[in-house]
Scaffold this motif. Structure first.
Motif, mmCIF file in Angstrom:
data_model
loop_
_atom_site.group_PDB
_atom_site.id
_atom_site.type_symbol
_atom_site.label_atom_id
_atom_site.label_comp_id
_atom_site.label_asym_id
_atom_site.label_seq_id
_atom_site.Cartn_x
_atom_site.Cartn_y
_atom_site.Cartn_z
ATOM 1 N N GLY A 10 -4.955 -3.671 -9.295
ATOM 2 C CA GLY A 10 -5.454 -3.768 -7.752
ATOM 3 C C GLY A 10 -5.053 -5.198 -7.093
ATOM 4 O O GLY A 10 -4.643 -6.015 -7.683
ATOM 5 N N ILE A 37 0.996 -1.188 -0.178
ATOM 6 C CA ILE A 37 0.054 0.020 -0.021
ATOM 7 C C ILE A 37 0.812 1.181 0.163
ATOM 8 O O ILE A 37 2.054 1.213 0.486
ATOM 9 N N ASP A 81 -3.487 5.155 -2.043
ATOM 10 C CA ASP A 81 -4.413 4.037 -2.434
ATOM 11 C C ASP A 81 -5.634 3.995 -1.684
ATOM 12 O O ASP A 81 -5.595 4.677 -0.590
ATOM 13 N N SER A 82 -6.670 3.680 -2.496
ATOM 14 C CA SER A 82 -7.946 3.482 -1.520
ATOM 15 C C SER A 82 -8.173 2.148 -1.167
ATOM 16 O O SER A 82 -7.817 0.967 -1.966
ATOM 17 N N VAL A 83 -8.217 1.829 0.174
ATOM 18 C CA VAL A 83 -8.344 0.473 0.610
ATOM 19 C C VAL A 83 -9.592 0.102 1.397
ATOM 20 O O VAL A 83 -10.479 0.961 1.911
ATOM 21 N N TYR A 137 -12.031 -0.476 -5.246
ATOM 22 C CA TYR A 137 -10.607 -0.047 -4.424
ATOM 23 C C TYR A 137 -9.397 -0.614 -5.028
ATOM 24 O O TYR A 137 -9.469 -1.692 -5.696
ATOM 25 N N ASP A 138 -8.310 0.198 -4.753
ATOM 26 C CA ASP A 138 -6.993 -0.366 -5.131
ATOM 27 C C ASP A 138 -6.567 -1.393 -4.349
ATOM 28 O O ASP A 138 -5.736 -2.181 -5.020
ATOM 29 N N LYS A 139 -6.758 -1.550 -3.166
ATOM 30 C CA LYS A 139 -6.265 -2.648 -2.351
ATOM 31 C C LYS A 139 -7.479 -3.061 -1.535
ATOM 32 O O LYS A 139 -8.208 -2.515 -0.583
#
Length: 322
Positions: free
Chosen positions: A229, A139, A143-145, A206-208
Motif C-alpha cells: 500500500g 489510486i 482500491d480501498s482508501v 486499507y490500500d491507500k
C-alpha cells in the motif's frame, strides 16, 4: 487599500481591518488585485504566534486569486486571471488579507477557468494539495482508501477529486468528533471511523491512506496499511511537526511512504488541476464565504468544532461570477 493587519499574536480579534499604503511595484514582482482567498489552518498557527520565523506586524494570507494590476513581467498582462500560493507569502512578506498583494513573478500562475470567482478562490492551496496527494497515491477504482482528518478542507477536497473520477470507489474518512460522522456520510464518504487521541477505533487496513494528521498519528497509520500500500503524509493537523521515527522498526515492510507539498508547484500542474475539476464536473463551491471585513469571523469559524470543508474570504475588491 483595506487590509487585515496583525501586530501581535493572539486570537482572531488580533486581525485588525484598517487602511494601509498600497504596495509599489518593484523589479521582479507584480501587483495583484485580490478578489478572493482561502483561509488555512497554517494562517491560524501563524496568528497564534506558532510560526517563529514570522515577524509582526504582518498581513497574513498564503494564497490568493485575482487579476494582474501591474507587472514587471512581459508575460503577465493587466487584467489577466491568476492564482498564487505559498512561497513565503503572508510570512516573509505581506500576503493576501488585503485588497492588493505584491508577489514575486515566479509564483504567479495565469489560469484559464470558467468557474466563478468563489469557486476559483476555493481551489489554490486546498485543492492543489489534494490533487498532488491524489497523484502520489496512484489510486485505481478497486482500491480501498482511508482519509485521516476527513473533515478538513484538504480531506473533503480530496474526496471530491477522487469521487469525481471514480464515483463508486470505497472511501473511509476519520474524525475526532462523533457529531460529524453523519455529515461525512452525507458528503460522500462510504464509512466513518472515530480517531481517538490519534488511534483509529478499528482494526481495518486499507490500500491507500491520505494522512492529514501527520507525525502525531503516523505510527498508528502504519498499522492500517495493506501490504504494497501507499501512505501519503500531507498535513500537520495533529500540531506535531516531527517525531522519533526508525524506519526499520516502525514502518511495515513492502509499504510506500510519500508526501505532497504544495510548495512544489508550477503553472502546468495548476492548470491541469483546473482542467481536472471542470472535465470531471467537480463541485468546488466553498463551504462558507466571508468578506474581508468579516475575516475575524472566518478565523473563528475555521477554529470551531462546526467547521467543515473550505472557507473563503471574498473582496475587498468587487468581483463578479464568470
Amino acid at each position: 487599500m483595506k487590509a487585515a493587519v496583525i501586530y501581535e499574536a493572539g486570537g482572531p480579534e488580533k486581525l485588525l481591518i484598517q487602511e494601509v499604503a498600497r504596495p509599489d511595484v518593484k523589479e521582479g514582482w507584480s501587483l495583484i488585485k485580490v478578489i478572493g482567498r482561502g483561509i488555512n489552518h497554517s494562517e491560524i498557527f501563524t496568528r497564534k504566534g506558532e510560526s517563529p520565523s514570522v515577524k509582526f506586524p504582518r498581513i497574513l494570507g498564503i494564497e490568493c486569486v485575482g487579476v494582474v494590476e501591474e507587472s514587471t513581467s512581459p508575460t503577465l498582462v493587466k487584467g489577466q486571471k491568476v492564482v498564487s500560493l505559498m512561497g513565503e507569502m503572508g510570512r516573509a512578506f505581506d500576503g493576501s488579507y488585503a485588497e492588493y498583494c505584491l508577489l514575486p513573478n515566479e509564483q504567479i500562475y495565469p489560469i484559464e477557468s470558467n468557474l466563478s470567482w468563489e469557486e476559483i478562490a476555493a481551489v489554490p492551496e486546498t485543492y492543489y494539495t489534494a490533487y498532488l496527494s491524489l497523484m502520489n497515491l496512484k489510486i485505481n477504482e478497486v482500491d480501498s482508501v482511508l482519509v485521516r482528518a476527513a473533515t478538513s478542507g484538504v480531506g473533503f477536497s480530496f474526496l471530491k477529486l477522487l469521487k469525481g473520477k471514480y464515483p463508486h470507489i470505497h472511501v473511509t474518512g476519520t474524525t475526532r468528533n462523533i457529531e460529524k460522522m453523519e455529515l461525512l456520510l452525507e458528503s460522500g464518504f462510504d464509512d466513518v471511523i472515530i480517531d481517538y487521541q490519534n488511534e483509529l477505533q478499528t482494526s481495518k487496513k486499507y490500500d491507500k491512506i491520505l494522512d492529514l494528521v501527520g507525525p502525531a498519528a503516523l505510527k498508528n497509520t502504519f498499522k492500517h496499511i495493506n501490504k504494497s500500500g501507499i501512505i501519503c503524509v500531507t498535513g500537520l493537523l495533529g500540531n506535531q511537526w516531527s517525531f522519533d521515527f526508525e524506519p526499520l522498526v516502525d514502518m511495515p515492510g513492502s509499504v510506500y511512504l510519500t508526501t505532497a507539498l504544495s510548495a512544489d508547484r508550477n503553472e502546468k500542474e495548476m492548470n491541469d488541476l483546473f482542467a481536472y475539476i471542470e472535465n470531471n464536473h467537480i463541485n468546488v463551491k466553498p463551504e462558507k464565504i466571508f468578506t474581508l471585513d468579516t475575516i475575524v469571523e472566518a478565523h473563528r469559524y475555521l477554529e470551531s468544532s462546526n467547521s467543515f470543508g473550505k472557507v473563503v474570504v471574498m473582496g475587498g475588491n468587487e468581483y463578479e461570477n464568470n
